[in-house]
Write an enzyme that holds these catalytic residues in place. Structure first.
Site, PDB file in Angstrom:
ATOM      1  N   CYS A  49       0.819  -1.226   0.289  1.00 37.21           N
ATOM      2  CA  CYS A  49      -0.231   0.278   0.005  1.00 37.21           C
ATOM      3  C   CYS A  49       0.816   1.306  -0.157  1.00 37.21           C
ATOM      4  CB  CYS A  49      -0.545  -0.114   1.408  1.00 37.21           C
ATOM      5  SG  CYS A  49      -1.769  -1.776   1.237  1.00 37.21           S
ATOM      6  N   ASN A  90     -10.208  -0.916   0.921  1.00 38.44           N
ATOM      7  CA  ASN A  90      -8.596  -0.947   0.338  1.00 38.44           C
ATOM      8  C   ASN A  90      -8.302  -0.934  -0.596  1.00 38.44           C
ATOM      9  OD1 ASN A  90      -6.226  -1.164   0.398  1.00 38.44           O
ATOM     10  ND2 ASN A  90      -6.119  -1.697   2.911  1.00 38.44           N
ATOM     11  N   HIS A 110      -3.304   6.643   2.462  1.00 39.50           N
ATOM     12  CA  HIS A 110      -3.492   5.588   2.212  1.00 39.50           C
ATOM     13  C   HIS A 110      -4.507   5.045   2.719  1.00 39.50           C
ATOM     14  CE1 HIS A 110      -3.866   0.909   0.942  1.00 39.50           C
ATOM     15  NE2 HIS A 110      -3.439   0.758   2.510  1.00 39.50           N
TER      16      HIS A 110
HETATM   17  N1  ACO Z   1     -18.322  -8.302  10.284  1.00 43.63           N
HETATM   18  C1  ACO Z   1     -18.820  -9.009  11.341  1.00 43.63           C
HETATM   19  N2  ACO Z   1     -17.709  -9.455  12.504  1.00 43.63           N
HETATM   20  C2  ACO Z   1     -16.650  -9.210  11.871  1.00 43.63           C
HETATM   21  C3  ACO Z   1     -16.220  -9.703  10.565  1.00 43.63           C
HETATM   22  C4  ACO Z   1     -16.895  -9.099   9.861  1.00 43.63           C
HETATM   23  N3  ACO Z   1     -16.472  -8.219   8.116  1.00 43.63           N
HETATM   24  N4  ACO Z   1     -14.480  -8.663  10.050  1.00 43.63           N
HETATM   25  C5  ACO Z   1     -14.121  -9.263  11.726  1.00 43.63           C
HETATM   26  N5  ACO Z   1     -14.821  -9.214  13.095  1.00 43.63           N
HETATM   27  C6  ACO Z   1     -15.384 -10.021  14.241  1.00 43.63           C
HETATM   28  C7  ACO Z   1     -14.168 -10.937  14.524  1.00 43.63           C
HETATM   29  O1  ACO Z   1     -14.233 -11.822  14.635  1.00 43.63           O
HETATM   30  C8  ACO Z   1     -14.304 -10.169  16.114  1.00 43.63           C
HETATM   31  O2  ACO Z   1     -15.410 -10.816  16.360  1.00 43.63           O
HETATM   32  P1  ACO Z   1     -14.311 -11.871  18.368  1.00 43.63           P
HETATM   33  O3  ACO Z   1     -14.456 -10.258  19.440  1.00 43.63           O
HETATM   34  O4  ACO Z   1     -15.721 -12.211  18.686  1.00 43.63           O
HETATM   35  O5  ACO Z   1     -13.413 -12.618  17.714  1.00 43.63           O
HETATM   36  C9  ACO Z   1     -14.622  -9.483  16.334  1.00 43.63           C
HETATM   37  O6  ACO Z   1     -15.004  -9.442  15.274  1.00 43.63           O
HETATM   38  C10 ACO Z   1     -13.355  -7.911  16.162  1.00 43.63           C
HETATM   39  O7  ACO Z   1     -12.252  -8.377  15.609  1.00 43.63           O
HETATM   40  P2  ACO Z   1     -11.334  -7.320  15.225  1.00 43.63           P
HETATM   41  O8  ACO Z   1     -10.017  -8.254  14.341  1.00 43.63           O
HETATM   42  O9  ACO Z   1     -10.260  -6.810  17.008  1.00 43.63           O
HETATM   43  O10 ACO Z   1     -11.478  -6.192  14.727  1.00 43.63           O
HETATM   44  P3  ACO Z   1     -10.880  -4.688  14.032  1.00 43.63           P
HETATM   45  O11 ACO Z   1     -11.895  -3.520  14.739  1.00 43.63           O
HETATM   46  O12 ACO Z   1     -10.159  -4.318  14.679  1.00 43.63           O
HETATM   47  O13 ACO Z   1     -11.204  -4.410  12.794  1.00 43.63           O
HETATM   48  C11 ACO Z   1      -9.733  -5.127  11.001  1.00 43.63           C
HETATM   49  C12 ACO Z   1     -10.472  -5.348  11.636  1.00 43.63           C
HETATM   50  C13 ACO Z   1     -11.111  -3.715  10.016  1.00 43.63           C
HETATM   51  C14 ACO Z   1      -9.332  -5.204  10.024  1.00 43.63           C
HETATM   52  C15 ACO Z   1      -8.882  -3.664  11.314  1.00 43.63           C
HETATM   53  O14 ACO Z   1      -7.430  -4.075  12.345  1.00 43.63           O
HETATM   54  C16 ACO Z   1      -7.593  -2.753  10.332  1.00 43.63           C
HETATM   55  O15 ACO Z   1      -8.223  -2.171  10.013  1.00 43.63           O
HETATM   56  N6  ACO Z   1      -6.726  -3.406  10.142  1.00 43.63           N
HETATM   57  C17 ACO Z   1      -5.642  -2.697   9.603  1.00 43.63           C
HETATM   58  C18 ACO Z   1      -5.955  -3.049   7.705  1.00 43.63           C
HETATM   59  C19 ACO Z   1      -4.395  -2.146   7.334  1.00 43.63           C
HETATM   60  O16 ACO Z   1      -4.761  -1.483   7.885  1.00 43.63           O
HETATM   61  N7  ACO Z   1      -4.244  -2.720   6.669  1.00 43.63           N
HETATM   62  C20 ACO Z   1      -3.179  -2.253   5.962  1.00 43.63           C
HETATM   63  C21 ACO Z   1      -2.881  -2.242   4.310  1.00 43.63           C
HETATM   64  S1  ACO Z   1      -3.406  -3.204   3.464  1.00 43.63           S
HETATM   65  C22 ACO Z   1      -2.373  -3.902   2.535  1.00 43.63           C
HETATM   66  O17 ACO Z   1      -1.307  -3.578   2.104  1.00 43.63           O
HETATM   67  C23 ACO Z   1      -3.040  -4.818   1.011  1.00 43.63           C
END
Ligand code: ACO
Length: 331
Positions: free
Chosen positions: A112, A288, A258
Site C-alpha cells: 500500500c 482498500n 492510504h
Molecule cells: N463482520 C462482522 N464481524 C467481524 C468481521 C466482519 N466482516 N470481521 C471480523 N469480525 C469480528 C471478529 O471475528 C471479532 O470477533 P470476536 O471478538 O468474536 O473474535 C470482532 O469482529 C473484532 O475483530 P477485530 O479484528 O478486533 O476488529 P477490528 O476492530 O480490529 O477491525 C480491521 C478489523 C478492520 C481489519 C482492523 O483491524 C484494521 O483496519 N486493521 C488494519 C488494516 C490495514 O491497515 N491494512 C493495511 C494495508 S492492506 C495491504 O497492504 C494490502
C-alpha cells in the site's frame, strides 16, 4: 530544492460495484459492522479485467491529461501486489500496449506504500538522468483475486482499481520524502506464491518460515497488528518528512493517506493535531485498493477541485512488508 510536477492523472475503475449488504449473503457480517469498523460502504471489483488492463486504461488517461505522447516517457514504474504474471512485469506489458517505446520499465512490490515509493523513485530518476523527461507511475490492483471470500475479517476490506500519473522534474520546488520498512512485521500481512516444486525435489531443503498457516494464495492479515503499525507510522512518517526540510505540517493544504481504515486516518489526524478536513478520504466509495488508493484519491480530489496547482500536499502510505512512506510536495 529539486522537486517534481504532476502533469497529469488518470484512473480506471472496474464496472462491477459491490456494496456492504452483498457480503451478508456470503459471510456472517453486517453493513453496520463494516461501516463503523472501517468506514467502507462500496467497492469496485474486477469483473474479469486483468490487472494490466486497469493500469493501461489509467495510464492512457494520465498521458492524455498531461498532454504528452507515450514516446515521450522515459521510465514506467508500476506498483502492484496483484500482478497478472510472475514475469513479464506489468510495466513491460503496459509499455508495449501504450507504444511507450522509449521507456525503461520497472515493477515494484511495496504494497500500500507502493505509489509513494513509485513517485519517489521517479523523482530520483528524473533528477539523475537528463535523458528522462517524463516518468509514468502506475498503481494497479486486482486484490479481489487474492481475497478469500470465506474469511469475513478480510473479504469485506478490499476493492480493485488503478490510477496513474505523469511526472516531470521541477527546479526550486518543495519536496521531501521519508520512506522505510519494518520487515520483522512481514508475517502480519502476506499472500503466498507457489511453493518450490521441481522434478528432483526430496524435500530436505524445506525451511519453515515464521508465517502463520494461511489458506493457499489468499491474503492473510493480522488486522490488530497492522492497525497498531498504521496508527503509529502514519503520523511519524509525515512528521519525519516535514522535519527533514524544516516544514510545518500545518501549512499543508491536503493530506492524501492510504485508505485502509477511516479510523486509522481519524487517529492520525488527532495525533498530529490537524483537522480531519485536511485529509482526503474516499474509503467509503472504494474500500482498500492497496497501492492504487492514494493515486485514486489524488485523481478524484483534483477532479473535484479540492486540490489545485500551488497547493502543498502530502502522500502517506503504509502496508504489507511492512512498508511506509511519506512525500510532501507542491502540486
Ligand atoms: N463482520 C462482522 N464481524 C467481524 C468481521 C466482519 N466482516 N470481521 C471480523 N469480525 C469480528 C471478529 O471475528 C471479532 O470477533 P470476536 O471478538 O468474536 O473474535 C470482532 O469482529 C473484532 O475483530 P477485530 O479484528 O478486533 O476488529 P477490528 O476492530 O480490529 O477491525 C480491521 C478489523 C478492520 C481489519 C482492523 O483491524 C484494521 O483496519 N486493521 C488494519 C488494516 C490495514 O491497515 N491494512 C493495511 C494495508 S492492506 C495491504 O497492504 C494490502
Amino acid at each position: 530544492m529539486q522537486g517534481i510536477k504532476i502533469l497529469g492523472t488518470g484512473q480506471y475503475l472496474p464496472g462491477k460495484k459491490v456494496v456492504n449488504e452483498d457480503f451478508t449473503k456470503i459471510v456472517e457480517t453486517s453493513d453496520e459492522w463494516i461501516r463503523t469498523r472501517t468506514g467502507m460502504s462500496e467497492r469496485y471489483v474486477s469483473d474479469g479485467e486483468p490487472t494490466w488492463y486497469m493500469g493501461l486504461e489509467a495510464a492512457k488517461a494520465a498521458i492524455k491529461d498531461a498532454g504528452i505522447s507515450p514516446e515521450d516517457i522515459g521510465v514506467i514504474i508500476d506498483s502492484s501486489v496483484s500482478p497478472d504474471y510472475y514475469t513479464p512485469s506489468m510495466a513491460c506489458v503496459i509499455q508495449g500496449k501504450l507504444g511507450a517505446v522509449n521507456a525503461m520499465t520497472i515493477d515494484i512490490n511495496c504494497a500500500c506504500a507502493g505509489c509513494v515509493y513509485g513517485i519517489d523513485m521517479a523523482k530520483r530518476y528524473l533528477q539523475s538522468d537528463e535523458d528522462i523527461k517524463y516518468a509514468l507511475v502506475i498503481s494497479n490492483e486486482n486484490l479481489t483475486k487474492i481475497t478469500d471470500y470465506s474469511d469475513r475479517s478480510t473479504c469485506v476490506l478490499f476493492g480493485d482499481g488503478a490510477a496513474a500519473m505523469v511526472i516531470e522534474r521541477r527546479d526550486n520546488a518543495l519536496y521531501s520524502s521519508y520512506l522505510g520498512a519494518d520487515g520483522t512485521g512481514a508475517k502480519y500481512l502476506f499472500a503466498r506464491s507457489i511453493p518450490p516444486h521441481n522434478a528432483f525435489m526430496t524435500g530436505n531443503g524445506k525451511v519453515d518460515d515464521e508465517f502463520p498457516e494461511s489458506n493457499s494464495h489468499y491474503l492473510y492479515q493480522d488486522g490488530r497488528e497492522v492497525y497498531k503499525f498504521a496508527t503509529r507510522t502514519l503520523p511519524r512518517a509525515l512528521q519525519t518528512a516535514a522535519e527533514k526540510i524544516g516544514f510545518d505540517i500545518n501549512e499543508l493544504d491536503a493530506i492524501i493517506p492510504h485508505q485502509a481504515n477511516a479510523r486509522i486516518i481519524e487517529t492520525a489526524a488527532k495525533n498530529l493535531d490537524i483537522s480531519l478536513d485536511k485529509f482526503v478520504i474516499n474509503i467509503h466509495k472504494h474500500a482498500n485498493t492497496s497501492s492504487a488508493s492514494i493515486p485514486i484519491a489524488l485523481h478524484e480530489a483534483i477532479q473535484e477541485g479540492r486540490i489545485k496547482p500551488g497547493d502543498k500536499i502530502a502522500f502517506v502510505g503504509f502496508g504489507a512488508g511492512l512498508t511506509f512512506g511519506a512525500i510532501i510536495m507542491e502540486f
